[in-house]
Design a protein around this motif. Structure first.
Motif, PDB file in Angstrom:
ATOM      1  N   GLN A  46       0.854  -1.196   0.000  1.00  0.00           N
ATOM      2  CA  GLN A  46       0.000   0.000   0.000  1.00  0.00           C
ATOM      3  C   GLN A  46       0.887   1.243   0.000  1.00  0.00           C
ATOM      4  O   GLN A  46       0.948   1.981   0.962  1.00  0.00           O
ATOM      5  N   ASN A  47       1.581   1.456  -1.142  1.00  0.00           N
ATOM      6  CA  ASN A  47       2.574   2.543  -1.138  1.00  0.00           C
ATOM      7  C   ASN A  47       2.030   3.861  -1.678  1.00  0.00           C
ATOM      8  O   ASN A  47       2.717   4.868  -1.679  1.00  0.00           O
ATOM      9  N   GLY A  48       0.797   3.865  -2.185  1.00  0.00           N
ATOM     10  CA  GLY A  48       0.216   5.117  -2.689  1.00  0.00           C
ATOM     11  C   GLY A  48       0.689   5.502  -4.084  1.00  0.00           C
ATOM     12  O   GLY A  48       0.269   6.526  -4.623  1.00  0.00           O
ATOM     13  N   PHE A  49       1.573   4.687  -4.680  1.00  0.00           N
ATOM     14  CA  PHE A  49       2.017   4.987  -6.045  1.00  0.00           C
ATOM     15  C   PHE A  49       1.001   4.465  -7.054  1.00  0.00           C
ATOM     16  O   PHE A  49       0.757   3.259  -7.125  1.00  0.00           O
ATOM     17  N   VAL A  50       0.440   5.361  -7.845  1.00  0.00           N
ATOM     18  CA  VAL A  50      -0.605   4.982  -8.799  1.00  0.00           C
ATOM     19  C   VAL A  50      -0.112   3.912  -9.762  1.00  0.00           C
ATOM     20  O   VAL A  50      -0.800   2.953 -10.060  1.00  0.00           O
ATOM     21  N   ARG A  51       1.158   4.098 -10.193  1.00  0.00           N
ATOM     22  CA  ARG A  51       1.643   3.185 -11.221  1.00  0.00           C
ATOM     23  C   ARG A  51       1.803   1.759 -10.693  1.00  0.00           C
ATOM     24  O   ARG A  51       1.603   0.792 -11.415  1.00  0.00           O
ATOM     25  N   ALA A  72      -1.521   0.249 -10.718  1.00  0.00           N
ATOM     26  CA  ALA A  72      -1.876  -0.083 -12.098  1.00  0.00           C
ATOM     27  C   ALA A  72      -1.175  -1.363 -12.540  1.00  0.00           C
ATOM     28  O   ALA A  72      -1.791  -2.240 -13.173  1.00  0.00           O
ATOM     29  N   ALA A  73       0.105  -1.492 -12.138  1.00  0.00           N
ATOM     30  CA  ALA A  73       0.839  -2.705 -12.508  1.00  0.00           C
ATOM     31  C   ALA A  73       0.187  -3.924 -11.891  1.00  0.00           C
ATOM     32  O   ALA A  73       0.005  -4.959 -12.551  1.00  0.00           O
ATOM     33  N   LEU A 124      -2.852  -4.752 -13.756  1.00  0.00           N
ATOM     34  CA  LEU A 124      -2.521  -5.351 -15.034  1.00  0.00           C
ATOM     35  C   LEU A 124      -2.130  -6.809 -14.879  1.00  0.00           C
ATOM     36  O   LEU A 124      -2.631  -7.691 -15.582  1.00  0.00           O
TER      37      LEU A 124
END
Lengths: 636, 99
Positions: free
Chosen positions: A609-614, A617-618, A621
């Motif tokens: 749960q790092n808050g990085f959107v990407r 998304a990964a 995916l």
């Protein structure tokens, strides 16, 4: 039947006296011991009154159930507290209160220097009361109350001088070994409840013939186990020697009138059960035979005067156990020997106490010798007990022990030969070690420092004990001399017990009676002569010689303590250690591991749960691709 | 020309779009990647509509365009306001929602 209804007073008087002495505490120090004596004496008088009442009735009417109150009502189990007044219980009540009173009187003088004398008498009264509950109970449940009561009282009394760690340990040992036996009693009671739905004598004995062999054998064996614990029979006998740590009157009481006799009482009282389980009966007889030899062998090697007497009790109770194990033909003789033994053993213990009193609490017989010159009354009363226990006619012990030996020769197959021979040889060994005790103490050269000779050790001035001590000894000596013969005239005692033990037709032993009697007496004389030659006619070394392998083994109770330690204590300790280890390693480990595992996984998952959107998304995916792969793979 | 080619093209476009979203730090570029993925999806929908010979695919593609337009409006508004407050359009800087 008026006085029979007062039978509960027998128990109540010493019990109340004990409670009064304990509750009043130091306030009753000045007169407490006399209250104790009075309570015991009152019970004795009452017991005599009840005896007279019973004697006035016909033989068949001598069994009375005195209902007191409903005690336990739980589900299907109803136990009423009631007393069973019959020849057997009255005999015991008389022995307990009469010998007990004499011991009380003796203890007034013996314990006169003890600051806690009042407390001692409170415990003695408790002991008497508990033992009376035991013998007068009309159900196994109430019997068990008394059974535990004497266990408690013996613990308190053996450890009376508990400021000495060794004595406290002895008390604990007696208590714990007795609990092992008590488990047998409990299991027997549970089995009775499961089989008969009741634990009172009347119902159980009445239904005994209809029960299955398996249940009866279980009950019988468990009762034998219980008796082994209480009566110090093999393999639960190790506590008895150590129990000598208590004051001497306690030893006399435990050994003669109470406690150790309870096992024999239990077996004889449970006669109707044992009739239906030959296995348990045989086990009882075998245990009796083993203990009788065991005690005798140990008695030959001990130098502590009280421990010799303790080993002798073990051996004599072995005789009673053997007789009880022989079935109805032996019951009356077991009780007969128990009664006569009560008198002469109590007398000898009191005599030993008197010797200790005169010799500054010395118990090592190698430090005695030639005391007959200084303690005439003790010497003569002790002689009566000695002649009685080794079975010289016409002393008490001859009548009772000879009957047991005769009975041991009755039967079929190998049993009479084995049991009879053991009993006979036991008589010879008994004669040897009791004579050894007698000669080492009262005859031969003095081996103590009287201030004029140059022997080592503290200066001793042996003197006769006060009248309060000698009079009980004289009374007991009279019993040791005459009681057996008097009760044997016309089989008085046996027919008196008949309402309980049942009428038994005369059985012929495999050897003729005169042959048995004469052989036994010859063996006894040989034993006594050997002891005389070694311990009276020749000098006794003050330091014990190394001795043979057997002597060394007998000195340490034939390694009984070592065996118990190795077989029961050590494995138990290892088991508990293993369990403790398993608890910390496995159970605690699992619980703690689960906790720290959850914590660790949480820590790891938290990083996702790092808050990085990407990265989200990964993950999405990868998830979608994974889902697609699964779907496609399942299509193929 | 086989319709499958359209699906392949759509897959390629979607991959490019997703790579752009995953690798580019600039929010605007990432947004463009999203648009590319949406259009790849639209292309697939239209192709399937064609395959089945009805209009469902085209209709759904219109819905997607509408939603995408709305999304762009809101997304750009968020990006602009983030840029105003934090002076950066990098999406890795905007991880305040973490715990």
């Amino acid at each position: 039947m008026d006085t029979l209804n007062l039978a509960w007073l027998l128990i109540a008087i010493p019990l109340v006296s004990s409670a009064v002495l304990l509750l009043l505490g130091r306030a009753s120090d000045a007169w407490g011991h006399w209250l104790g004596v009075l309570a015991s004496a009152a019970s004795a008088v009452l017991a005599i009154v009840i005896l007279v009442q019973l004697l006035g009735l016909g033989a068949d009417d001598r069994v009375a159930n005195v209902h007191l109150f409903d005690w336990i009502t739980a589900g299907d189990l109803t136990v009423s507290a009631g007393l069973l007044v019959d020849p057997l219980s009255v005999t015991f009540a008389l022995l307990i209160t009469f010998v007990g009173t004499l011991i009380h009187i003796y203890a007034v003088a013996y314990m006169s220097h003890d600051a806690d004398r009042r407390r001692f008498f409170a415990y003695l009264n408790l002991f008497i009361a508990a033992m009376l509950v035991l013998v007068l109970a009309d159900s196994y449940a109430l019997l068990f109350l008394g059974w535990e009561g004497v266990g408690l009282a013996s613990y308190l009394l053996i450890g009376f001088w508990n400021q000495n760690t060794e004595y406290a340990v002895a008390a604990k040992k007696a208590f714990i070994m007795n609990r092992v036996g008590d488990m047998g009693m409990l299991v027997a009671m549970m089995a009775m409840f499961a089989t008969f739905g009741a634990v009172d004598f009347e119902t159980v004995f009445g239904a005994a013939s209809g029960a299955g062999q398996g249940a009866m054998t279980l009950i019988g064996l468990m009762l034998v186990l219980a008796a082994c614990g209480k009566s110090a029979q093999f393999p639960l006998q190790a506590w008895l020697g150590d129990a000598m740590a208590g004051p001497t009157p306690v030893s006399a009481l435990i050994h003669a009138a109470t406690m150790v006799t309870a096992g024999v009482y239990l077996i004889v009282r449970s006669g109707p059960i044992f009739e239906h389980t030959p296995t348990a009966q045989l086990v009882a007889a075998i245990i009796g035979a083993i203990t009788l030899l065991f005690g005798a062998i140990v008695g030959c090697a001990k130098d502590d005067v009280k421990k010799v007497l303790a080993a002798s009790t073990m051996s004599q109770i072995g005789y009673m156990m053997l007789a009880a194990g022989l079935g109805p033909i032996g019951y009356a003789f077991a009780i007969f020997h128990l009664i006569t033994h009560g008198f002469f053993k109590a007398g000898m213990f009191l005599g030993a106490g008197s010797v200790m009193h005169g010799m500054g609490d010395e118990v090592n017989m190698r430090g005695f010798g030639n005391l007959s010159k200084y303690m005439k009354v003790t010497w003569i009363t002790f002689m009566a007990g000695w002649l009685a226990i080794i079975g010289i006619p016409p002393f008490s012990g001859f009548w009772s022990k000879d009957k047991i030996i005769e009975t041991a020769f009755v039967g079929e197959g190998w049993q009479p030969w084995v049991f009879g021979t053991v009993a006979m040889v036991g008589a010879g060994i008994t004669a040897f070690y009791m004579s050894r005790l007698f000669f080492m103490t009262f005859h031969g050269k003095a081996r103590w420092n009287d201030g004029k000779n140059d022997l080592p050790g503290p200066e001793r001035h042996p003197h006769e004990s006060p009248a309060l001590m000698t009079v009980p000894m004289i009374v007991l000596a009279v019993g040791a001399i005459a009681l057996g013969g008097v009760l044997s005239i016309g089989d008085t005692f046996v027919s008196w017990l008949e309402p309980v033990t049942g009428h038994v037709e005369h059985h012929e032993p495999v050897l003729s009676v005169p042959v048995i009697t004469v052989t036994t007496i010859v063996l006894v004389l040989i034993g006594a002569f050997l002891a005389w030659r070694q311990y009276a006619a020749s000098a006794v070394p003050v330091t014990p010689p190394t001795g043979t392998v057997l002597t060394r083994a007998a000195r340490v109770d034939l390694y009984q303590d070592a065996v118990n330690e190795g077989v029961f204590m050590r494995p138990g300790q290892h088991l508990t250690r293993t369990l403790v280890y398993a608890d910390t390693a496995v159970v605690d480990g699992a619980v703690n591991g689960l906790g720290s595992g959850t914590l660790g996984w949480g820590e790891r998952l938290r990083r996702l749960q790092n808050g990085f959107v990407r990265s989200y998304a990964a993950v999405m995916l990868i998830g979608v691709i994974g889902a697609l792969v699964v779907v496609l793979a399942s299509r193929v | 020309m086989s319709l499958v080619n359209y699906l392949v093209l759509s897959g390629i476009l979607f991959s490019i779009g997703s790579i752009a979203v995953l690798t580019r730090r600039n929010a605007i570029v990432a947004f463009m990647g999203v648009e590319l993925m949406l259009n790849a999806a639209n292309l697939t929908l239209v192709t399937f509509g064609r395959l089945h010979g009805d209009l469902q695919g085209q209709v759904i593609a219109f819905f997607v365009m509408v939603v995408a337009a709305a999304e762009v409006v809101i997304g750009l508004a968020i990006i602009v306001s983030i840029f105003r407050t934090r002076g950066s359009a990098s999406i890795d800087d905007a991880n305040l929602l973490k715990s």
